[in-house]
Design a protein around this motif. Structure first.
Motif, PDB file in Angstrom:
ATOM      1  N   PHE A 132       5.620   3.587  -8.581  1.00  0.00           N
ATOM      2  CA  PHE A 132       4.831   4.802  -8.367  1.00  0.00           C
ATOM      3  C   PHE A 132       3.444   4.428  -7.872  1.00  0.00           C
ATOM      4  O   PHE A 132       3.027   3.266  -7.978  1.00  0.00           O
ATOM      5  CB  PHE A 132       4.738   5.628  -9.660  1.00  0.00           C
ATOM      6  N   CYS A 133       2.730   5.416  -7.342  1.00  0.00           N
ATOM      7  CA  CYS A 133       1.356   5.199  -6.897  1.00  0.00           C
ATOM      8  C   CYS A 133       0.420   5.650  -8.014  1.00  0.00           C
ATOM      9  O   CYS A 133       0.395   6.833  -8.356  1.00  0.00           O
ATOM     10  CB  CYS A 133       1.058   5.993  -5.621  1.00  0.00           C
ATOM     11  N   PRO A 134      -0.370   4.738  -8.586  1.00  0.00           N
ATOM     12  CA  PRO A 134      -1.227   5.119  -9.710  1.00  0.00           C
ATOM     13  C   PRO A 134      -2.337   6.092  -9.304  1.00  0.00           C
ATOM     14  O   PRO A 134      -2.905   6.750 -10.163  1.00  0.00           O
ATOM     15  CB  PRO A 134      -1.814   3.780 -10.186  1.00  0.00           C
ATOM     16  N   LYS A 135      -2.611   6.214  -8.014  1.00  0.00           N
ATOM     17  CA  LYS A 135      -3.644   7.173  -7.606  1.00  0.00           C
ATOM     18  C   LYS A 135      -3.045   8.562  -7.315  1.00  0.00           C
ATOM     19  O   LYS A 135      -3.539   9.572  -7.793  1.00  0.00           O
ATOM     20  CB  LYS A 135      -4.374   6.662  -6.375  1.00  0.00           C
ATOM     21  N   CYS A 136      -1.962   8.588  -6.541  1.00  0.00           N
ATOM     22  CA  CYS A 136      -1.370   9.887  -6.169  1.00  0.00           C
ATOM     23  C   CYS A 136      -0.628  10.546  -7.344  1.00  0.00           C
ATOM     24  O   CYS A 136      -0.546  11.760  -7.415  1.00  0.00           O
ATOM     25  CB  CYS A 136      -0.335   9.718  -5.056  1.00  0.00           C
ATOM     26  N   GLN A 137      -0.029   9.725  -8.191  1.00  0.00           N
ATOM     27  CA  GLN A 137       0.814  10.257  -9.257  1.00  0.00           C
ATOM     28  C   GLN A 137       0.075  10.123 -10.599  1.00  0.00           C
ATOM     29  O   GLN A 137       0.344   9.235 -11.388  1.00  0.00           O
ATOM     30  CB  GLN A 137       2.162   9.525  -9.301  1.00  0.00           C
TER      31      GLN A 137
ATOM     32  N   PRO B 235       0.807  -1.223   0.000  1.00  0.00           N
ATOM     33  CA  PRO B 235       0.000   0.000   0.000  1.00  0.00           C
ATOM     34  C   PRO B 235       0.841   1.276   0.000  1.00  0.00           C
ATOM     35  O   PRO B 235       1.841   1.369   0.711  1.00  0.00           O
ATOM     36  CB  PRO B 235      -0.826  -0.110   1.290  1.00  0.00           C
ATOM     37  N   CYS B 236       0.407   2.228  -0.817  1.00  0.00           N
ATOM     38  CA  CYS B 236       1.022   3.555  -0.811  1.00  0.00           C
ATOM     39  C   CYS B 236       0.885   4.131   0.595  1.00  0.00           C
ATOM     40  O   CYS B 236      -0.213   4.142   1.153  1.00  0.00           O
ATOM     41  CB  CYS B 236       0.288   4.435  -1.822  1.00  0.00           C
ATOM     42  N   PRO B 237       1.983   4.631   1.209  1.00  0.00           N
ATOM     43  CA  PRO B 237       1.890   5.146   2.578  1.00  0.00           C
ATOM     44  C   PRO B 237       0.977   6.372   2.704  1.00  0.00           C
ATOM     45  O   PRO B 237       0.569   6.722   3.793  1.00  0.00           O
ATOM     46  CB  PRO B 237       3.338   5.537   2.917  1.00  0.00           C
ATOM     47  N   ARG B 238       0.618   6.987   1.552  1.00  0.00           N
ATOM     48  CA  ARG B 238      -0.214   8.193   1.596  1.00  0.00           C
ATOM     49  C   ARG B 238      -1.691   7.857   1.403  1.00  0.00           C
ATOM     50  O   ARG B 238      -2.544   8.416   2.076  1.00  0.00           O
ATOM     51  CB  ARG B 238       0.274   9.141   0.500  1.00  0.00           C
ATOM     52  N   CYS B 239      -2.000   6.949   0.459  1.00  0.00           N
ATOM     53  CA  CYS B 239      -3.417   6.736   0.126  1.00  0.00           C
ATOM     54  C   CYS B 239      -3.855   5.273   0.197  1.00  0.00           C
ATOM     55  O   CYS B 239      -5.038   4.981   0.050  1.00  0.00           O
ATOM     56  CB  CYS B 239      -3.720   7.297  -1.261  1.00  0.00           C
ATOM     57  N   GLY B 240      -2.910   4.366   0.364  1.00  0.00           N
ATOM     58  CA  GLY B 240      -3.283   2.959   0.519  1.00  0.00           C
ATOM     59  C   GLY B 240      -3.420   2.182  -0.778  1.00  0.00           C
ATOM     60  O   GLY B 240      -3.561   0.960  -0.758  1.00  0.00           O
TER      61      GLY B 240
END
Ligand SMILES: [Zn+2]
Length: 272
Positions: A263-268, A243-248
């Motif tokens: 990379f995080c496909p949601k944050c980035q 999980p992305c530490p920012r959004c999971g």
């Protein structure tokens, strides 16, 4: 692969050891004379003035106007103890503690050569390198101008060392994650509002890693044989499907210009 924090950690250890020491003999050991290892015989009798770093290169100016250049490549390790195998260069130093320096390089991507001081024309990466990331020369104005020169995706453009020096695969992924920039965003399309943040994140990630003596994935060791502790701080790199530490959201891993990229496909989100 050693990046800027690892090379800076090594530099900080080499400086008190080598400054003022005279090289009695510089020998290639199991390394062919060639572009990666050249001119070392000229180092004999010269005194090491200091140990500098530019990007991922160690630069050792010598007393007679020459300069030793060391690049650790992927697996280069500098040690006062004979590692016994894969030694490429051995320096014998004037009297004092630790009178030998061994350059070990298992996979042979490293370099250890002598040039006239400041003559980097045979070293294109060093020759056309962008500013040092932790200096004031690397700033949003300079970075914005550099980004506008390229349509290359931001990740490989960072790795080219041209917009800023010293950012390799790990820290590119970390800085892009921290500033929410998608690694495939063309350099010239990075949103204006994201540029100052990306500059700051590159500085923060590198500075924090230097504090931790870098990141050890495989071969990298400090001169004292220690491992780098920043691996515990990585947010995206090496965390595929975690999980992305920012959004999971699960961290994605793709290949960009031949390099594994996290990379995080949601944050980035990729800007179009
Ligand atoms: Zn996220």
């Amino acid at each position: 692969m050693p990046e800027l924090p690892e090379v800076e950690t090594v530099r900080r250890e080499l400086e008190p050891w080598l400054t003022g020491r005279t090289i009695l003999k510089a020998e290639r050991v199991d390394a062919p004379e060639g572009s990666k290892y050249s001119g070392l015989e000229l180092a004999s009798g010269q005194t090491i003035k200091t140990v500098n770093r530019r990007g991922k290169f160690l630069l050792l100016p010598l007393s007679h106007g020459d300069e030793l250049i060391i690049h650790l490549g992927m697996t280069g390790v500098i040690s006062p103890k004979d590692p016994g195998k894969h030694v490429r260069v051995k320096l014998s130093l004037s009297e004092g503690e630790n009178p030998f320096l061994f350059f070990q390089d298992t996979r042979r991507f490293g370099r250890f050569l002598l040039v006239k001081a400041g003559n980097y024309s045979d070293l294109p990466t060093l020759f056309s390198m962008g500013p040092e990331p932790l200096s004031d020369d690397f700033n949003p104005g300079q970075f914005k101008a550099a980004l506008q020169k390229s349509a290359m995706p931001i990740k490989p453009y960072l790795l080219s060392q041209k917009p800023v020096s010293g950012v390799g695969n790990i820290y590119a992924d970390e800085a892009l994650w921290a500033s929410k920039v998608h690694p495939l965003t063309p350099a010239k399309k990075v949103a204006k509002r994201q540029i100052p943040l990306l500059v700051q994140m590159i500085k923060d990630v590198l500075a924090a890693s230097i504090e931790a003596q870098g990141t050890t994935l495989n071969d990298y060791r400090t001169v004292n044989g220690e491992v780098g502790a920043y691996i515990n701080e990585l947010k995206a790199y090496g965390h595929k499907e975690e999980p992305c530490p920012r959004c999971g959201t699960a961290i994605s891993k793709i290949v960009v210009a031949g390099r594994g990229t996290h990379f995080c496909p949601k944050c980035q989100k990729q800007s179009s």
